[in-house]
Motif scaffolding. Sequence first.
Motif, short mmCIF file in Angstrom:
data_model
loop_
_atom_site.label_atom_id
_atom_site.label_comp_id
_atom_site.label_asym_id
_atom_site.label_seq_id
_atom_site.Cartn_x
_atom_site.Cartn_y
_atom_site.Cartn_z
N ARG A 17 -3.04 3.17 -15.32
CA ARG A 17 -1.76 2.56 -14.99
C ARG A 17 -1.96 1.07 -14.70
NH1 ARG A 17 -0.54 7.28 -16.21
NH2 ARG A 17 1.37 8.27 -15.49
N ASN A 18 -1.02 0.27 -15.17
CA ASN A 18 -1.02 -1.15 -14.86
C ASN A 18 -0.24 -1.35 -13.57
OD1 ASN A 18 -2.40 -1.96 -17.20
ND2 ASN A 18 -0.50 -1.84 -18.38
N ILE A 19 -0.67 -2.31 -12.79
CA ILE A 19 -0.02 -2.63 -11.52
C ILE A 19 0.70 -3.96 -11.67
CG2 ILE A 19 -0.38 -3.07 -9.06
CD1 ILE A 19 -1.21 -0.26 -10.00
N ALA A 54 -8.58 -0.38 -3.08
CA ALA A 54 -8.90 1.01 -3.39
C ALA A 54 -7.76 1.67 -4.15
CB ALA A 54 -9.19 1.79 -2.11
N LEU A 55 -6.53 1.39 -3.77
CA LEU A 55 -5.38 1.97 -4.45
C LEU A 55 -5.22 1.42 -5.86
CD1 LEU A 55 -2.95 1.96 -1.43
CD2 LEU A 55 -3.91 3.99 -2.56
N VAL A 56 -5.51 0.15 -6.05
CA VAL A 56 -5.47 -0.43 -7.40
C VAL A 56 -6.52 0.24 -8.27
CG1 VAL A 56 -5.92 -2.54 -8.73
CG2 VAL A 56 -4.44 -2.63 -6.72
N ASN A 57 -7.70 0.48 -7.72
CA ASN A 57 -8.76 1.16 -8.48
C ASN A 57 -8.37 2.58 -8.84
OD1 ASN A 57 -10.38 -1.11 -8.39
ND2 ASN A 57 -11.51 -0.43 -6.59
N ILE A 58 -7.72 3.29 -7.93
CA ILE A 58 -7.26 4.65 -8.22
C ILE A 58 -6.22 4.62 -9.33
CG2 ILE A 58 -5.97 6.60 -7.28
CD1 ILE A 58 -7.47 6.05 -4.60
N ALA A 59 -5.27 3.70 -9.24
CA ALA A 59 -4.25 3.59 -10.28
C ALA A 59 -4.88 3.25 -11.63
CB ALA A 59 -3.21 2.53 -9.89
N ALA A 60 -5.89 2.40 -11.62
CA ALA A 60 -6.59 2.06 -12.86
C ALA A 60 -7.27 3.28 -13.45
CB ALA A 60 -7.60 0.95 -12.61
N GLY A 61 -7.79 4.16 -12.59
CA GLY A 61 -8.38 5.40 -13.05
C GLY A 61 -7.38 6.30 -13.75
N LEU A 62 -6.11 6.11 -13.44
CA LEU A 62 -5.02 6.85 -14.08
C LEU A 62 -4.45 6.09 -15.27
CD1 LEU A 62 -3.19 8.11 -10.88
CD2 LEU A 62 -4.65 9.43 -12.42
N ARG A 117 0.84 -1.21 0.00
CA ARG A 117 0.00 0.00 0.00
C ARG A 117 0.86 1.25 0.00
NH1 ARG A 117 -3.74 0.20 4.71
NH2 ARG A 117 -2.29 -1.22 5.69
N SER A 118 1.91 1.25 0.80
CA SER A 118 2.81 2.40 0.88
C SER A 118 3.47 2.67 -0.47
CB SER A 118 3.86 2.15 1.95
OG SER A 118 4.80 3.19 1.98
#
Length: 82
Positions: free
Chosen positions: A75-77, A65-73, A18-19
């Motif tokens: 970005r692949n994780i 939640a962070l994965v969803n935010i990154a997806a909104g940008l 998460r960090s």
Amino acid sequence: MRDALADTPEKAANLRLRSALMRQIAAIIENSGWTQAEAAERCNVTQPRINDLLRGRISRFSLDALVNIAAGLNRNITVSYA
């Protein structure tokens, strides 16, 4: 040895992920020069949520939640273990 901020190795791993993800998302927002409102719109969250992220309030974010935010940008994780 346990992580000083987590009770179990599993919780420590989650906290580390998460960090790292929060730092990367914050860097994208800051490097893009977006206001918090602009970033919130792009990430499909509220401006106060972006404020929490930029202030490093990690306890307010799940990994999902962070994965969803990154997806909104757009970005692949990826995750790698050392």
